[in-house]
Design a protein around this motif. Structure first.
Motif, mmCIF file in Angstrom:
data_model
loop_
_atom_site.group_PDB
_atom_site.id
_atom_site.type_symbol
_atom_site.label_atom_id
_atom_site.label_comp_id
_atom_site.label_asym_id
_atom_site.label_seq_id
_atom_site.Cartn_x
_atom_site.Cartn_y
_atom_site.Cartn_z
ATOM 1 N N PRO A 122 -7.681 8.182 -9.728
ATOM 2 C CA PRO A 122 -7.031 7.004 -8.913
ATOM 3 C C PRO A 122 -6.101 7.320 -7.765
ATOM 4 N N PRO A 123 -5.176 8.233 -7.761
ATOM 5 C CA PRO A 123 -4.438 8.832 -6.866
ATOM 6 C C PRO A 123 -5.127 9.381 -5.526
ATOM 7 N N MET A 124 -6.435 9.882 -5.968
ATOM 8 C CA MET A 124 -7.173 10.289 -4.776
ATOM 9 C C MET A 124 -8.169 9.170 -4.209
ATOM 10 N N LEU A 125 -8.613 8.456 -5.102
ATOM 11 C CA LEU A 125 -9.442 7.166 -4.698
ATOM 12 C C LEU A 125 -8.935 6.047 -4.118
ATOM 13 N N ASN A 126 -7.626 5.676 -4.457
ATOM 14 C CA ASN A 126 -7.039 4.721 -4.024
ATOM 15 C C ASN A 126 -6.906 4.507 -2.373
ATOM 16 N N PRO A 127 -6.315 5.758 -1.726
ATOM 17 C CA PRO A 127 -6.329 5.739 -0.194
ATOM 18 C C PRO A 127 -7.551 5.638 0.400
ATOM 19 N N ILE A 128 -8.663 6.255 -0.473
ATOM 20 C CA ILE A 128 -9.799 6.437 0.174
ATOM 21 C C ILE A 128 -10.629 4.646 0.112
ATOM 22 N N ILE A 129 -10.595 4.040 -0.894
ATOM 23 C CA ILE A 129 -10.980 2.766 -1.182
ATOM 24 C C ILE A 129 -10.315 1.808 0.008
ATOM 25 N N TYR A 130 -8.936 2.011 0.088
ATOM 26 C CA TYR A 130 -8.392 1.086 1.133
ATOM 27 C C TYR A 130 -8.628 1.392 2.393
ATOM 28 N N GLY A 131 -8.819 2.830 2.702
ATOM 29 C CA GLY A 131 -9.321 3.196 4.078
ATOM 30 C C GLY A 131 -10.167 2.572 4.540
ATOM 31 N N VAL A 132 -11.612 2.684 3.679
ATOM 32 C CA VAL A 132 -12.673 1.939 3.817
ATOM 33 C C VAL A 132 -13.078 0.585 3.737
ATOM 34 N N LYS A 133 -12.041 -0.167 3.125
ATOM 35 C CA LYS A 133 -12.118 -1.573 3.064
ATOM 36 C C LYS A 133 -11.173 -2.231 3.863
ATOM 37 N N THR A 134 -10.221 -1.379 4.576
ATOM 38 C CA THR A 134 -9.392 -2.231 5.422
ATOM 39 C C THR A 134 -9.350 -1.712 6.547
ATOM 40 N N LYS A 135 -9.919 -2.761 7.801
ATOM 41 C CA LYS A 135 -10.533 -2.447 9.219
ATOM 42 C C LYS A 135 -9.310 -1.690 10.052
ATOM 43 N N GLU A 136 -7.866 -2.439 9.672
ATOM 44 C CA GLU A 136 -6.891 -1.956 10.515
ATOM 45 C C GLU A 136 -6.530 -0.284 10.072
ATOM 46 N N LEU A 137 -6.539 0.014 8.931
ATOM 47 C CA LEU A 137 -6.304 1.511 8.535
ATOM 48 C C LEU A 137 -7.209 2.296 9.083
ATOM 49 N N ARG A 138 -8.640 1.901 9.211
ATOM 50 C CA ARG A 138 -9.748 2.456 9.542
ATOM 51 C C ARG A 138 -9.569 2.905 11.276
ATOM 52 N N GLU A 139 -9.178 1.869 11.656
ATOM 53 C CA GLU A 139 -8.933 1.939 13.412
ATOM 54 C C GLU A 139 -7.579 2.927 13.491
ATOM 55 N N LYS A 140 -6.618 2.752 12.756
ATOM 56 C CA LYS A 140 -5.700 3.674 12.888
ATOM 57 C C LYS A 140 -5.807 5.219 12.709
ATOM 58 N N VAL A 141 -6.684 5.479 11.796
ATOM 59 C CA VAL A 141 -6.882 6.679 11.373
ATOM 60 C C VAL A 141 -7.764 7.343 12.391
ATOM 61 N N GLY A 142 -8.827 6.408 12.996
ATOM 62 C CA GLY A 142 -9.612 6.747 14.004
ATOM 63 C C GLY A 142 -8.802 6.996 15.241
ATOM 64 N N LYS A 143 -7.736 6.278 15.564
ATOM 65 C CA LYS A 143 -6.719 6.430 16.574
ATOM 66 C C LYS A 143 -6.148 8.065 16.722
ATOM 67 N N TYR A 144 -5.625 8.323 15.655
ATOM 68 C CA TYR A 144 -4.947 9.489 15.375
ATOM 69 C C TYR A 144 -5.826 10.878 15.429
ATOM 70 N N LEU A 157 0.943 -1.180 0.155
ATOM 71 C CA LEU A 157 -0.065 0.087 0.034
ATOM 72 C C LEU A 157 0.841 1.317 0.155
ATOM 73 N N CYS A 158 2.031 1.267 0.690
ATOM 74 C CA CYS A 158 2.829 2.436 0.652
ATOM 75 C C CYS A 158 3.636 2.537 -0.818
ATOM 76 N N MET A 159 3.845 1.468 -1.511
ATOM 77 C CA MET A 159 4.442 1.494 -2.805
ATOM 78 C C MET A 159 3.372 2.097 -3.715
ATOM 79 N N LEU A 160 2.140 1.645 -3.474
ATOM 80 C CA LEU A 160 0.926 2.121 -4.339
ATOM 81 C C LEU A 160 0.885 3.879 -4.148
ATOM 82 N N ALA A 161 0.887 4.007 -2.757
ATOM 83 C CA ALA A 161 0.868 5.539 -2.399
ATOM 84 C C ALA A 161 1.903 6.420 -2.956
#
Length: 312
Positions: free
Chosen positions: A286-308, A65-69
């Motif tokens: 795609p550069p705008m939607l990719n992090p949004i798609i992964y943020g919505v579909k990946t539980k761990e990322l959602r939790e970390k975003v919520g944490k910060y 995901l970092c490489m994609l970003a």
């Protein structure tokens, strides 16, 4: 007419017209351009920050995901800042060296992103078809090596594009009807024989990217076959859910890429401003939607975003 061959000392420059026919609307067009670019930049930087900060995310999937970003940031930054200079400040001039540099980075990062998408498809294939061996097959070190291999491949395949173009003569016409130095757009204004340039660009687009797409389709075909063999409906859903984000990103990226490439070469019936706007979508959305798609579909990322977010 005199022909000019590029050397480092030449003062040859081009004029990027932006979106011909819509000059009166440049200020308004710049608003969605800058907004989408900023949102994409923030989203991808957030992904990089979270994965870098959280030790629990130092896993192959998140490294990919970092490489994609990074490729998303590279692609949009190769195009949008210059386009905004055209829209806001009417700064249309670009030197030959600047044009070839933009061409190289634009196509190299696009090819690198294609390699990352293939690796992500392989990652999902191993995770679903060989879950017990996942940790031993895909280590962080191996992902790093695949990333380096993708980077080397991109440089080697794309480097001939600006090298071949630098040898082309340019006569009276230095006007590029586009927002960026796309390879074929530059080749069209040369007064020399660009057959080799065009053929190489076409081969690179359809053989290299086409092969990547075939590998992605093969990976997901094998995943689908493995999922259909699972008797549990719940297990079906769980396995498919792990692929949903990847499939959305890949369909969007490859579709826009091939549409843009085909329109450049064979879309004479498409209005120039329509083609240019659609071509820019490949480097904007795609550069705008990719992090949004992964943020919505990946539980761990959602939790970390919520944490910060809560901490802030």
């Amino acid at each position: 007419m005199a022909a000019f061959n590029f050397t480092p000392s030449d003062s040859l420059s081009f004029i990027l017209m932006g979106i011909p026919g819509l000059e009166a609307d440049y200020i308004w067009i710049a608003i969605p351009f800058s907004t989408v670019y900023t949102v994409g930049l923030l989203g991808n930087i957030t992904v990089l920050f979270l994965v870098g900060k959280e030790q629990s995310l130092h896993q192959p999937m998140y490294l990919l995901l970092c490489m994609l970003a990074l490729t998303d940031i590279g692609i949009s930054t190769s195009v949008v800042p210059k386009a905004l200079c055209i829209f806001w400040f009417n700064m249309k001039d670009i030197t030959m060296a600047g044009c070839l540099t933009q061409m190289f980075f634009l196509h190299a990062v696009s090819l690198m992103q294609s390699a990352v998408l293939v690796t992500m498809a392989f990652d999902r294939y191993i995770a679903i078809c060989y879950p017990l061996n996942y940790a031993t097959i895909l280590t962080n070190t191996r992902i790093g090596k695949l990333g380096v291999a993708g980077l080397v491949r991109s440089v080697l395949f794309v480097l001939p594009l600006p090298v071949l173009m630098s040898r082309q003569p340019f006569c009276a016409n230095h006007i590029i009807p586009h927002t960026y130095c796309e390879h074929i757009a530059v080749a069209k204004i040369s007064c020399g024989d660009t057959t080799v340039n065009r053929m190489y660009g076409l081969v690179m687009a359809f053989v290299v990217i086409g092969l990547d797409l075939m590998l992605v389709v093969l990976s997901y075909g094998l995943i689908l076959r493995a999922v259909l063999r699972i008797s549990s409906r719940k297990a079906h859903q769980k396995a498919l859910n792990t692929c949903t984000a990847h499939i959305c990103v890949m369909v969007m990226s490859f579709t826009l890429f091939f549409f843009s490439t085909l329109t450049h070469r064979f879309g004479q019936s498409v209005a120039p401003h329509v083609h240019i706007i659609l071509a820019n979508l490949f480097y904007l959305f795609p550069p705008m939607l990719n992090p949004i798609i992964y943020g919505v579909k990946t539980k761990e990322l959602r939790e970390k975003v919520g944490k910060y977010t809560c901490k802030g």
